[in-house]
Motif scaffolding. Sequence first.
Motif, short mmCIF file in Angstrom:
data_model
loop_
_atom_site.label_atom_id
_atom_site.label_comp_id
_atom_site.label_asym_id
_atom_site.label_seq_id
_atom_site.Cartn_x
_atom_site.Cartn_y
_atom_site.Cartn_z
N THR A 64 0.84 -1.20 0.00
CA THR A 64 0.00 0.00 0.00
C THR A 64 0.88 1.25 0.00
O THR A 64 2.04 1.21 0.42
CB THR A 64 -0.92 0.03 1.24
OG1 THR A 64 -0.11 -0.04 2.42
CG2 THR A 64 -1.90 -1.13 1.21
N ALA A 65 0.28 2.33 -0.48
CA ALA A 65 0.89 3.66 -0.38
C ALA A 65 0.22 4.39 0.77
O ALA A 65 -1.00 4.61 0.74
CB ALA A 65 0.73 4.42 -1.70
N GLU A 66 0.98 4.75 1.77
CA GLU A 66 0.40 5.31 2.98
C GLU A 66 0.81 6.77 3.14
O GLU A 66 1.80 7.23 2.55
CB GLU A 66 0.85 4.48 4.19
CG GLU A 66 0.38 3.03 4.10
CD GLU A 66 0.62 2.25 5.37
OE1 GLU A 66 1.20 2.82 6.33
OE2 GLU A 66 0.23 1.06 5.41
N PRO A 67 0.05 7.53 3.94
CA PRO A 67 0.35 8.96 4.11
C PRO A 67 1.74 9.18 4.71
O PRO A 67 2.22 8.39 5.53
CB PRO A 67 -0.75 9.43 5.06
CG PRO A 67 -1.83 8.41 4.95
CD PRO A 67 -1.16 7.12 4.66
N SER A 68 2.38 10.27 4.28
CA SER A 68 3.71 10.60 4.76
C SER A 68 3.85 12.11 4.83
O SER A 68 3.25 12.84 4.02
CB SER A 68 4.78 10.01 3.84
OG SER A 68 6.07 10.39 4.25
N ASP A 69 4.63 12.58 5.83
CA ASP A 69 4.84 14.03 5.96
C ASP A 69 5.53 14.60 4.73
O ASP A 69 5.25 15.74 4.31
CB ASP A 69 5.66 14.33 7.21
CG ASP A 69 4.94 13.94 8.49
OD1 ASP A 69 3.69 13.85 8.43
OD2 ASP A 69 5.60 13.70 9.50
N ARG A 70 6.45 13.86 4.14
CA ARG A 70 7.15 14.31 2.95
C ARG A 70 7.46 13.11 2.08
O ARG A 70 7.87 12.06 2.56
CB ARG A 70 8.45 15.04 3.33
CG ARG A 70 9.19 15.61 2.12
CD ARG A 70 10.49 16.27 2.51
NE ARG A 70 11.18 16.77 1.33
CZ ARG A 70 12.42 17.26 1.34
NH1 ARG A 70 13.08 17.31 2.50
NH2 ARG A 70 12.97 17.71 0.23
N GLY A 71 7.27 13.29 0.79
CA GLY A 71 7.60 12.23 -0.13
C GLY A 71 6.58 11.09 -0.11
O GLY A 71 5.46 11.23 0.37
N ALA A 72 7.02 9.93 -0.63
CA ALA A 72 6.15 8.76 -0.74
C ALA A 72 6.56 7.72 0.30
O ALA A 72 7.75 7.58 0.62
CB ALA A 72 6.22 8.17 -2.14
N LEU A 73 5.59 6.99 0.79
CA LEU A 73 5.83 5.89 1.73
C LEU A 73 5.09 4.66 1.22
O LEU A 73 3.87 4.63 1.20
CB LEU A 73 5.33 6.27 3.13
CG LEU A 73 5.39 5.14 4.19
CD1 LEU A 73 6.83 4.65 4.37
CD2 LEU A 73 4.79 5.60 5.51
N LEU A 74 5.85 3.68 0.79
CA LEU A 74 5.30 2.41 0.32
C LEU A 74 5.57 1.36 1.37
O LEU A 74 6.71 1.20 1.82
CB LEU A 74 5.93 2.00 -1.02
CG LEU A 74 5.74 2.99 -2.17
CD1 LEU A 74 6.48 2.51 -3.42
CD2 LEU A 74 4.26 3.18 -2.47
N VAL A 75 4.52 0.64 1.78
CA VAL A 75 4.60 -0.32 2.87
C VAL A 75 4.15 -1.69 2.38
O VAL A 75 3.02 -1.84 1.91
CB VAL A 75 3.75 0.11 4.08
CG1 VAL A 75 3.88 -0.89 5.21
CG2 VAL A 75 4.16 1.50 4.56
N ALA A 76 5.03 -2.67 2.47
CA ALA A 76 4.72 -4.06 2.14
C ALA A 76 4.62 -4.86 3.42
O ALA A 76 5.52 -4.77 4.28
CB ALA A 76 5.77 -4.66 1.21
N ARG A 77 3.57 -5.64 3.54
CA ARG A 77 3.37 -6.48 4.72
C ARG A 77 3.33 -7.94 4.27
O ARG A 77 2.52 -8.31 3.41
CB ARG A 77 2.09 -6.11 5.45
CG ARG A 77 2.15 -4.73 6.09
CD ARG A 77 0.82 -4.35 6.76
NE ARG A 77 0.92 -3.10 7.51
CZ ARG A 77 0.79 -1.89 6.98
NH1 ARG A 77 0.55 -1.79 5.67
NH2 ARG A 77 0.90 -0.81 7.73
N LEU A 78 4.18 -8.76 4.87
CA LEU A 78 4.30 -10.17 4.50
C LEU A 78 4.15 -11.02 5.77
O LEU A 78 4.67 -10.65 6.83
CB LEU A 78 5.65 -10.46 3.86
CG LEU A 78 5.94 -9.75 2.53
CD1 LEU A 78 7.40 -9.95 2.13
CD2 LEU A 78 5.02 -10.27 1.43
N PRO A 79 3.46 -12.15 5.67
CA PRO A 79 3.35 -13.03 6.85
C PRO A 79 4.70 -13.63 7.22
O PRO A 79 5.47 -14.02 6.34
CB PRO A 79 2.33 -14.09 6.40
CG PRO A 79 2.39 -14.07 4.91
CD PRO A 79 2.75 -12.68 4.51
N LEU A 80 4.96 -13.68 8.50
CA LEU A 80 6.21 -14.28 8.96
C LEU A 80 6.21 -15.78 8.74
O LEU A 80 5.18 -16.45 8.80
CB LEU A 80 6.41 -13.97 10.46
CG LEU A 80 6.68 -12.50 10.82
CD1 LEU A 80 6.73 -12.34 12.33
CD2 LEU A 80 7.98 -12.02 10.19
N GLY A 81 7.39 -16.31 8.49
CA GLY A 81 7.51 -17.75 8.25
C GLY A 81 7.65 -18.53 9.55
O GLY A 81 7.94 -18.02 10.59
#
Length: 469
Positions: free
Chosen positions: A452-469
């Motif tokens: 997802t692209a999430e809100p950020s004070d400056r610039g872009a913030l891309l966050v990937a979430r993966l299940p732990l193994g």
Amino acid sequence: MASDHPRTPAARLRVRALRRLRRLWPDSVRARATVGATAVVAGALGAASLALLGILHANLSHNAENAAAQQADTVAQLAAQGRLPDLVPLAHGADFIQAVDAHGRVVAASQNLAGKPPVADLRPADGTVRTTWSGVSVDDDHDQRLVAVSTHTPGGTLTVYAGTSLRQADAADEITKAALAVGVPLLLATVAWVTWWVAGRALRPVEAIRAEVADITEHRLHRRVPVPAAEDEIARLARTMNATLDRLEEAGARQRQFIADASHELRSPITVLRTQLEVATAHPDPALWPDLVKDALEDTVRLQDLAADLLLLARLDAADPVKSRPLDLSELCRSAVAARHGDRLAIDTALQPDICVVGNRSWLTRLLTNLLDNAQRHAEAQIQLVLRTAPDGRTAVLEVRDDGPGIPDADRTRVFERFTRLDDARSRDHGGTGLGLAIARDITTHHGGTLTAEPSDRGALLVARLPLG
């Protein structure tokens, strides 16, 4: 090849019999429902009919026996009092009466047994003996219910026989059998007709759905199956079918759009490459060749990268199985950053150690590469890579942050669509093919995570979430 265990003739006969029975079994659901319901009702009616006949006959026989026993007790009391006449009158419930002494002589009898020998040789020591007598009939050909009562008289022990015909029980049995012989087939026919009609009514929407689906082709994906008004299983089936058709139509539209976009993207470098070759052919000046070859090589590399991205997207869409194994995502991030020593900007990292996931190494490396490439393309002076564990302890969180122009709120979903370039990245030389984030999202989804692209004070913030193994 011959079988090692040939069937015996008896086994072949059983197989042929089973095949014939299978051919006799109806194929349609409507017919099977009708046959099944009729067979169940027939079995229930058969058992109920037998029970009814048995209970009816037992009740009538018991009533006849009780009536005969009352008459026998009355005659026995008269004999005990010494008032037994030679000719015993018959009362209601008895068809014949006979009194026999201990020597087998008939001392009294009803009119229809006058002058006849004893009807039985029962000698009850005390009390009453009851039995069904099928000897010589007195008045008709029906069985007689015989009751023997022993009593003591002034002249010695006397046995009184009282009997009654079971004609009423037999007549009731015949009437009941005749009624059942007519009523049961009529009831079975009614059950079969009602089942056939109800099954037809219930399956009519299914036939309408089948006919509509049969007419739907790849060019008619806009059509939908009719949904019955009733809130039943068939209505839920129709809604599920329409939801599936919605997804198919959406997938078809997305595929057509993808083909159109891919064709457009491929046409541009091919056109430029052809123009460069035509210029080189039209102006055979060796001094221009290095620049022409350099430009042609750049377009060829871009064309090669685009073809590789398209091939990877095709594999992701086809959901090809990938070899997954436990991976140290922290080490993978360190390796990916170390391999980018020639980037325009250095990457600041904050990596939590020993975060393991289950996935494909090359695909997860491609995920990191695409996210970092996107950050390098838009960042002004700083890029940050953060890897940590989510508070729930079940998810790995990978964050890529840059200090570039950022992603507008309205474009946070659209940025992951294929061939999407935001306004500040329209140039194909600077903005790439528009497939990087789309590939990153598909890889994350393929590993059971989200991007997802999430809100950020400056610039872009891309966050990937993966299940732990």
